[in-house]
Design a protein around this motif. Structure first.
Motif, mmCIF file in Angstrom:
data_model
loop_
_atom_site.group_PDB
_atom_site.id
_atom_site.type_symbol
_atom_site.label_atom_id
_atom_site.label_comp_id
_atom_site.label_asym_id
_atom_site.label_seq_id
_atom_site.Cartn_x
_atom_site.Cartn_y
_atom_site.Cartn_z
ATOM 1 N N LEU A 139 0.828 -1.207 0.000
ATOM 2 C CA LEU A 139 0.000 0.000 0.000
ATOM 3 C C LEU A 139 0.864 1.259 0.000
ATOM 4 O O LEU A 139 1.920 1.295 0.627
ATOM 5 N N PRO A 140 0.387 2.306 -0.680
ATOM 6 C CA PRO A 140 1.087 3.595 -0.601
ATOM 7 C C PRO A 140 0.892 4.207 0.779
ATOM 8 O O PRO A 140 0.135 3.689 1.605
ATOM 9 N N GLU A 141 1.559 5.306 1.033
ATOM 10 C CA GLU A 141 1.336 6.026 2.293
ATOM 11 C C GLU A 141 -0.122 6.490 2.349
ATOM 12 O O GLU A 141 -0.686 6.916 1.348
ATOM 13 N N PHE A 142 -0.713 6.407 3.526
ATOM 14 C CA PHE A 142 -2.106 6.830 3.671
ATOM 15 C C PHE A 142 -2.355 7.289 5.096
ATOM 16 O O PHE A 142 -1.621 6.926 6.021
ATOM 17 N N GLN A 143 -3.421 8.067 5.248
ATOM 18 C CA GLN A 143 -3.811 8.546 6.579
ATOM 19 C C GLN A 143 -5.050 7.834 7.096
ATOM 20 O O GLN A 143 -5.192 7.633 8.301
ATOM 21 N N THR A 144 -5.969 7.481 6.175
ATOM 22 C CA THR A 144 -7.214 6.833 6.592
ATOM 23 C C THR A 144 -7.443 5.575 5.760
ATOM 24 O O THR A 144 -7.128 5.532 4.575
ATOM 25 N N MET A 145 -8.024 4.541 6.398
ATOM 26 C CA MET A 145 -8.285 3.289 5.697
ATOM 27 C C MET A 145 -9.553 2.653 6.225
ATOM 28 O O MET A 145 -9.830 2.679 7.432
ATOM 29 N N LEU A 146 -10.317 2.075 5.315
ATOM 30 C CA LEU A 146 -11.525 1.324 5.661
ATOM 31 C C LEU A 146 -11.321 -0.131 5.259
ATOM 32 O O LEU A 146 -11.007 -0.425 4.103
ATOM 33 N N ASP A 147 -11.499 -1.042 6.220
ATOM 34 C CA ASP A 147 -11.494 -2.471 5.921
ATOM 35 C C ASP A 147 -12.947 -2.909 5.859
ATOM 36 O O ASP A 147 -13.617 -3.017 6.883
ATOM 37 N N LEU A 148 -13.431 -3.160 4.655
ATOM 38 C CA LEU A 148 -14.852 -3.377 4.419
ATOM 39 C C LEU A 148 -15.196 -4.850 4.650
ATOM 40 O O LEU A 148 -14.614 -5.730 4.022
ATOM 41 N N GLY A 149 -16.165 -5.127 5.536
ATOM 42 C CA GLY A 149 -16.521 -6.498 5.858
ATOM 43 C C GLY A 149 -15.379 -7.202 6.565
ATOM 44 O O GLY A 149 -14.943 -8.276 6.155
ATOM 45 N N ARG B 25 -15.109 9.529 3.499
ATOM 46 C CA ARG B 25 -14.314 8.797 2.514
ATOM 47 C C ARG B 25 -12.913 8.523 3.058
ATOM 48 O O ARG B 25 -12.475 9.158 4.005
ATOM 49 N N PHE B 26 -12.217 7.588 2.396
ATOM 50 C CA PHE B 26 -10.947 7.086 2.905
ATOM 51 C C PHE B 26 -9.877 7.082 1.817
ATOM 52 O O PHE B 26 -10.181 6.962 0.636
ATOM 53 N N ASP B 27 -8.618 7.167 2.261
ATOM 54 C CA ASP B 27 -7.494 7.089 1.330
ATOM 55 C C ASP B 27 -7.345 5.684 0.750
ATOM 56 O O ASP B 27 -6.912 5.513 -0.390
ATOM 57 N N VAL B 28 -7.659 4.676 1.566
ATOM 58 C CA VAL B 28 -7.536 3.265 1.158
ATOM 59 C C VAL B 28 -8.779 2.512 1.602
ATOM 60 O O VAL B 28 -9.275 2.726 2.711
ATOM 61 N N VAL B 29 -9.275 1.633 0.738
ATOM 62 C CA VAL B 29 -10.340 0.688 1.120
ATOM 63 C C VAL B 29 -9.846 -0.713 0.785
ATOM 64 O O VAL B 29 -9.378 -0.966 -0.326
ATOM 65 N N GLY C 181 -8.085 9.828 -5.988
ATOM 66 C CA GLY C 181 -6.683 9.469 -5.814
ATOM 67 C C GLY C 181 -6.463 8.369 -4.802
ATOM 68 O O GLY C 181 -5.328 7.995 -4.516
ATOM 69 N N GLY C 182 -7.565 7.834 -4.256
ATOM 70 C CA GLY C 182 -7.474 6.787 -3.247
ATOM 71 C C GLY C 182 -7.147 5.428 -3.852
ATOM 72 O O GLY C 182 -7.196 5.229 -5.074
ATOM 73 N N THR C 183 -6.834 4.476 -2.982
ATOM 74 C CA THR C 183 -6.382 3.154 -3.412
ATOM 75 C C THR C 183 -7.344 2.067 -2.942
ATOM 76 O O THR C 183 -7.722 2.021 -1.768
ATOM 77 N N LEU C 184 -7.717 1.200 -3.882
ATOM 78 C CA LEU C 184 -8.535 0.030 -3.609
ATOM 79 C C LEU C 184 -7.616 -1.185 -3.598
ATOM 80 O O LEU C 184 -6.816 -1.372 -4.524
ATOM 81 N N ALA C 185 -7.692 -2.009 -2.555
ATOM 82 C CA ALA C 185 -6.820 -3.176 -2.442
ATOM 83 C C ALA C 185 -7.644 -4.380 -2.007
ATOM 84 O O ALA C 185 -8.362 -4.310 -1.003
ATOM 85 N N PHE C 186 -7.538 -5.479 -2.764
ATOM 86 C CA PHE C 186 -8.300 -6.669 -2.389
ATOM 87 C C PHE C 186 -7.606 -7.934 -2.863
ATOM 88 O O PHE C 186 -6.768 -7.916 -3.765
ATOM 89 N N PHE C 187 -7.969 -9.041 -2.221
ATOM 90 C CA PHE C 187 -7.416 -10.347 -2.537
ATOM 91 C C PHE C 187 -8.267 -11.028 -3.604
ATOM 92 O O PHE C 187 -9.497 -10.929 -3.583
ATOM 93 N N ARG D 275 -3.664 -13.770 -5.150
ATOM 94 C CA ARG D 275 -3.067 -12.519 -5.623
ATOM 95 C C ARG D 275 -3.716 -11.346 -4.908
ATOM 96 O O ARG D 275 -4.806 -11.450 -4.385
ATOM 97 N N ILE D 276 -2.994 -10.241 -4.922
ATOM 98 C CA ILE D 276 -3.514 -8.983 -4.378
ATOM 99 C C ILE D 276 -3.558 -7.966 -5.503
ATOM 100 O O ILE D 276 -2.557 -7.774 -6.204
ATOM 101 N N LEU D 277 -4.704 -7.346 -5.671
ATOM 102 C CA LEU D 277 -4.845 -6.306 -6.696
ATOM 103 C C LEU D 277 -4.862 -4.948 -5.997
ATOM 104 O O LEU D 277 -5.631 -4.731 -5.069
ATOM 105 N N ILE D 278 -4.004 -4.066 -6.460
ATOM 106 C CA ILE D 278 -3.899 -2.707 -5.928
ATOM 107 C C ILE D 278 -4.221 -1.733 -7.060
ATOM 108 O O ILE D 278 -3.529 -1.737 -8.077
ATOM 109 N N ALA D 279 -5.247 -0.941 -6.891
ATOM 110 C CA ALA D 279 -5.660 -0.005 -7.932
ATOM 111 C C ALA D 279 -5.850 1.387 -7.335
ATOM 112 O O ALA D 279 -6.545 1.535 -6.318
ATOM 113 N N THR D 280 -5.239 2.388 -7.964
ATOM 114 C CA THR D 280 -5.296 3.765 -7.466
ATOM 115 C C THR D 280 -6.097 4.621 -8.435
ATOM 116 O O THR D 280 -5.819 4.643 -9.642
#
Length: 205
Positions: A69-79, A137-141, A163-169, A197-202
């Motif tokens: 993950l890039p640098e971030f200040q806020t993150m939401l872990d959904l579910g 809203r969050f920098d990363v979900v 400009g936020g980042t979505l990350a999921f398995f 795999r992990i997909l990281i999309a900004t």
């Protein structure tokens, strides 16, 4: 479930980390495993029952995502469920404001206890994500095991900052389509010791 000492946990975590894990981190993982064992008897938080697999598949793979993950200040872990990947990420990024969203009441109680036991700074949102303020809203979900990935991804998009980042398995051989959006960068990473795999999309700004 066989107990693991901090040194054994450290060996199992090593492939997922950029450097050797500290004893403090391994002790936090040890406390989490003890708590999960107790709760799993009354609430099916994970189908994985073997301690070493829990360390690798749950904690290790989540720590690996934290590296990506890039640098971030806020993150939401959904579910968030049993806390993956959000709780381990919060341990790796203690300066960040991490929210673990879990609408299932008993799972949310477990998460609060897990946060306390591990010394994490994460917060628990024990409601549906749709009930958050619309402009929250969050920098990363992040997402891991969710029942309906397309719907979950659409919900995640509603909570991403520009400009936020979505990350999921994604599962081995699985193909998950990103929601339609202007993506500035998309990358897929193979998870160590796994077919996943992990997909990281900004998002574009």
């Amino acid at each position: 479930m066989a107990k693991l000492d901090p040194a054994e946990i450290g060996v199992l975590l090593q492939p997922y980390l950029a450097e050797e894990p500290s004893r403090s981190l391994c002790e936090r993982v040890q406390r989490y495993l003890a708590l999960l064992e107790v709760w799993n008897k009354k609430l099916n938080l994970t189908s994985v029952r073997e301690a070493a697999q829990m360390v690798e598949r749950h904690m290790g793979e989540s720590f690996y995502m934290a590296r990506l993950l890039p640098e971030f200040q806020t993150m939401l872990d959904l579910g968030s469920g049993a806390g993956f990947p959000g709780l381990p990420i919060s341990l790796m990024r203690p300066e960040a404001d991490v929210m673990l969203a879990e609408a299932h009441a008993k799972k949310a109680v477990f998460l609060r206890e897990a946060v306390w036991m591990t010394g994490s700074h994460a917060r628990v949102w024990a409601h549906r994500v749709e009930e958050m303020e619309r402009d929250y809203r969050f920098d990363v979900v992040t997402l891991r095991a969710v029942d309906n990935m397309p719907d979950a991804l659409a919900l995640a998009m509603d909570r991403l900052e520009p400009g936020g980042t979505l990350a999921f398995f994604t599962a081995q051989g699985g193909e998950t389509r990103l929601p339609e959006a202007q993506w500035a960068h998309v990358a897929t990473h193979n998870v160590p010791r796994s077919g996943g795999r992990i997909l990281i999309a900004t998002l574009a700004q």
